[in-house]
Design a protein around this motif. Structure first.
Motif, mmCIF file in Angstrom:
data_model
loop_
_atom_site.group_PDB
_atom_site.id
_atom_site.type_symbol
_atom_site.label_atom_id
_atom_site.label_comp_id
_atom_site.label_asym_id
_atom_site.label_seq_id
_atom_site.Cartn_x
_atom_site.Cartn_y
_atom_site.Cartn_z
ATOM 1 N N PRO A 263 0.645 -1.386 -0.059
ATOM 2 C CA PRO A 263 0.043 0.036 0.200
ATOM 3 C C PRO A 263 1.119 1.787 0.267
ATOM 4 O O PRO A 263 1.828 1.450 1.177
ATOM 5 C CB PRO A 263 -0.825 -0.325 1.103
ATOM 6 C CG PRO A 263 0.028 -0.982 1.235
ATOM 7 C CD PRO A 263 1.039 -2.377 1.397
ATOM 8 N N GLU A 264 0.450 2.534 -0.902
ATOM 9 C CA GLU A 264 0.948 3.463 -0.282
ATOM 10 C C GLU A 264 1.287 3.873 0.393
ATOM 11 O O GLU A 264 2.417 4.402 0.672
ATOM 12 C CB GLU A 264 0.838 4.301 -1.180
ATOM 13 C CG GLU A 264 0.695 5.541 -1.498
ATOM 14 C CD GLU A 264 0.464 6.948 -2.205
ATOM 15 O OE1 GLU A 264 0.795 8.108 -2.541
ATOM 16 O OE2 GLU A 264 -0.934 6.317 -2.578
ATOM 17 N N VAL A 265 0.926 3.878 1.940
ATOM 18 C CA VAL A 265 1.278 4.501 2.890
ATOM 19 C C VAL A 265 1.878 3.923 3.582
ATOM 20 O O VAL A 265 2.475 4.339 4.401
ATOM 21 C CB VAL A 265 -0.094 4.115 3.988
ATOM 22 C CG1 VAL A 265 -0.002 2.605 4.624
ATOM 23 C CG2 VAL A 265 -0.094 4.889 5.084
ATOM 24 N N ILE A 266 3.193 3.202 3.126
ATOM 25 C CA ILE A 266 4.197 2.459 3.370
ATOM 26 C C ILE A 266 4.970 2.440 2.721
ATOM 27 O O ILE A 266 6.388 2.229 2.753
ATOM 28 C CB ILE A 266 3.740 0.482 4.272
ATOM 29 C CG1 ILE A 266 2.796 0.207 2.848
ATOM 30 C CG2 ILE A 266 2.853 0.375 5.101
ATOM 31 C CD1 ILE A 266 3.844 -1.445 3.010
ATOM 32 N N PHE A 267 5.212 2.817 1.635
ATOM 33 C CA PHE A 267 6.049 3.089 0.509
ATOM 34 C C PHE A 267 7.296 4.203 1.069
ATOM 35 O O PHE A 267 8.556 3.411 0.899
ATOM 36 C CB PHE A 267 5.001 3.937 -1.008
ATOM 37 C CG PHE A 267 6.611 4.090 -1.864
ATOM 38 C CD1 PHE A 267 6.978 3.109 -2.382
ATOM 39 C CD2 PHE A 267 7.198 5.311 -2.480
ATOM 40 C CE1 PHE A 267 8.061 3.183 -3.292
ATOM 41 C CE2 PHE A 267 8.653 5.423 -2.809
ATOM 42 C CZ PHE A 267 8.747 4.519 -3.981
ATOM 43 N N GLY A 268 7.249 4.921 1.874
ATOM 44 C CA GLY A 268 8.251 5.874 2.640
ATOM 45 C C GLY A 268 9.101 4.809 3.723
ATOM 46 O O GLY A 268 10.128 4.877 3.590
ATOM 47 N N LEU A 269 8.347 4.006 4.453
ATOM 48 C CA LEU A 269 8.758 3.230 4.545
ATOM 49 C C LEU A 269 9.574 2.558 4.442
ATOM 50 O O LEU A 269 10.894 2.016 4.760
ATOM 51 C CB LEU A 269 8.288 2.572 6.011
ATOM 52 C CG LEU A 269 8.302 1.710 6.975
ATOM 53 C CD1 LEU A 269 9.043 2.296 8.365
ATOM 54 C CD2 LEU A 269 7.102 0.705 7.440
ATOM 55 N N ALA A 270 9.265 1.873 3.289
ATOM 56 C CA ALA A 270 9.844 0.393 2.533
ATOM 57 C C ALA A 270 11.172 1.225 1.317
ATOM 58 O O ALA A 270 11.833 0.335 1.857
ATOM 59 C CB ALA A 270 8.856 0.452 1.912
ATOM 60 N N ILE A 271 11.189 2.104 1.318
ATOM 61 C CA ILE A 271 12.049 2.632 0.030
ATOM 62 C C ILE A 271 12.945 3.789 1.237
ATOM 63 O O ILE A 271 14.680 3.469 0.790
ATOM 64 C CB ILE A 271 11.626 4.044 -0.867
ATOM 65 C CG1 ILE A 271 12.842 3.788 -1.541
ATOM 66 C CG2 ILE A 271 11.248 5.288 0.406
ATOM 67 C CD1 ILE A 271 12.240 5.126 -2.663
ATOM 68 N N ALA A 272 12.579 3.974 2.493
ATOM 69 C CA ALA A 272 13.467 4.600 3.849
ATOM 70 C C ALA A 272 14.530 3.074 4.139
ATOM 71 O O ALA A 272 15.899 3.491 3.876
ATOM 72 C CB ALA A 272 12.970 5.781 4.289
ATOM 73 N N ILE A 273 13.734 1.869 4.279
ATOM 74 C CA ILE A 273 14.912 1.504 4.246
ATOM 75 C C ILE A 273 15.314 0.030 3.297
ATOM 76 O O ILE A 273 16.149 -0.318 3.440
ATOM 77 C CB ILE A 273 14.061 -0.037 6.330
ATOM 78 C CG1 ILE A 273 12.653 0.737 6.616
ATOM 79 C CG2 ILE A 273 14.812 -0.965 5.877
ATOM 80 C CD1 ILE A 273 12.032 0.122 7.125
ATOM 81 N N PHE A 274 15.163 0.712 2.539
ATOM 82 C CA PHE A 274 15.897 -0.264 2.002
ATOM 83 C C PHE A 274 16.822 0.002 1.174
ATOM 84 O O PHE A 274 17.731 -0.196 1.040
ATOM 85 C CB PHE A 274 14.436 -0.757 0.051
ATOM 86 C CG PHE A 274 15.321 -0.819 -1.308
ATOM 87 C CD1 PHE A 274 15.069 -2.086 -1.914
ATOM 88 C CD2 PHE A 274 16.554 -0.448 -2.333
ATOM 89 C CE1 PHE A 274 15.560 -3.473 -2.030
ATOM 90 C CE2 PHE A 274 16.255 -0.995 -3.494
ATOM 91 C CZ PHE A 274 16.472 -2.058 -3.330
#
Length: 316
Positions: A263-274
């Motif tokens: 979901p879009e709501v966790i995109f920032g979280l995912a790309i930051a950790i990536f």
């Protein structure tokens, strides 16, 4: 059945050969990231700058991009739209407009009137306001939390190993956070509480990788007492390379899936950790280990006086 081997056994890569080049590149990238972040700033989300949050429910399925474009044109702003469980319910986050409180109320009223007109059967609930004062305190507390986490980790490693290791861990974490901040400043991705959680996760992951390498370095410092420091660091890094590659690759695959289909709501979280995992893997090799050389760590400095005359065989 033969097991999959990503890193061949008994690797002997000369990591320390490139330590000075890596240092120059890392310094340039870190200083550039911090300077660009200070110059352009971050695209802070409503959590940090204040704003209005409303909930919109539609009678039929609507694509999130369509809602975003209509709301942006209606409010002349960059709204944050996230789905709430299905493609008929959305959370709309609007930045706080300049001016009196009446401006915010007028924007919400316009939204509550226009959306039902354009989408029959739609409903927009009353908005919830996030004040600027609360947002400022939240941003301050988030920065303090990240700084205290980094300092606490450095102190722990200081007592767990030696002070040089604590300094190396702190520099490694600072490098990782600075690079990630620069990425968000360049891409203008919104920085919200999810991204703050990602920064703390990056600190934890980078620390975990660094401690594994430092633990092996400390073992080899005591085991190979006559070995020069550069070959010893290369030996330690090669011995932990398989673990580093497998762990990082596993995490990156999971995060890649979240970025693509999550979901879009966790995109920032995912790309930051990536990004943090990529940077952390690099820094655990080319920041944490070379720092020990620059701080003058030698095998003899970790031995008692009566142990310095003993020697272990040096591996070929």
């Amino acid at each position: 059945m033969k097991l999959l081997t990503l890193v061949p056994d008994h690797t002997n890569l000369d990591f320390m050969r490139w330590r000075n080049i890596a240092l120059v590149l890392s310094l340039i990238a870190t200083v550039g990231s911090l300077a660009f972040t200070a110059y352009r700033g971050l695209n802070l989300g409503i959590d940090f700058v204040g704003g209005e949050v409303v909930r919109a429910e539609f009678a039929k399925a609507v694509h999130v991009d369509e809602i975003r474009s209509r709301v942006d044109r209606l409010c002349a702003c960059e709204a944050g739209i996230t789905t709430l469980g299905n493609d008929r319910t959305f959370q709309i986050r609007l930045p706080k407009p300049a001016g009196p409180e009446a401006a915010s109320n007028a924007m919400i009223s316009k939204l509550r009137t226009a959306i039902p007109q354009q989408y029959p059967g739609a409903r927009v609930d009353a908005g919830e306001s996030v004040s600027g004062k609360v947002s400022e305190e939240l941003a301050k507390d988030s920065a303090i939390a990240i700084a205290l986490a980094m300092i606490g980790i450095a102190i722990y490693i200081w007592f767990r190993f030696e002070w040089q290791f604590g300094v190396g861990a702190l520099l490694t974490l600072a490098h990782d956070i600075a690079m990630t901040l620069g990425f968000f400043a360049i891409t203008r991705l919104p920085v919200d509480l999810n991204v703050v959680a990602a920064f703390l996760t990056i600190v934890g992951y980078s620390l975990n990788d660094t401690v594994v390498i430092y633990d092996r370095i400390r073992e080899n410092l005591r085991k190979y007492r006559k070995m020069a420091i550069l070959p010893l660091l290369n030996l330690s890094l090669n011995e932990t390379l398989a673990r580093t590659v497998v762990t990082s690759l596993t995490v990156l695959i999971a995060l890649g899936v979240l970025m693509l289909v999550g979901p879009e709501v966790i995109f920032g979280l995912a790309i930051a950790i990536f990004l943090g995992v990529l940077i952390g893997t690099y820094s655990s090799i080319y920041i944490s280990a070379p720092v020990l050389v620059w701080l003058g760590v030698q095998p003899d400095s970790f031995l008692k006086a009566d142990e310095k005359d003993e020697a272990e065989p040096i591996p070929a």
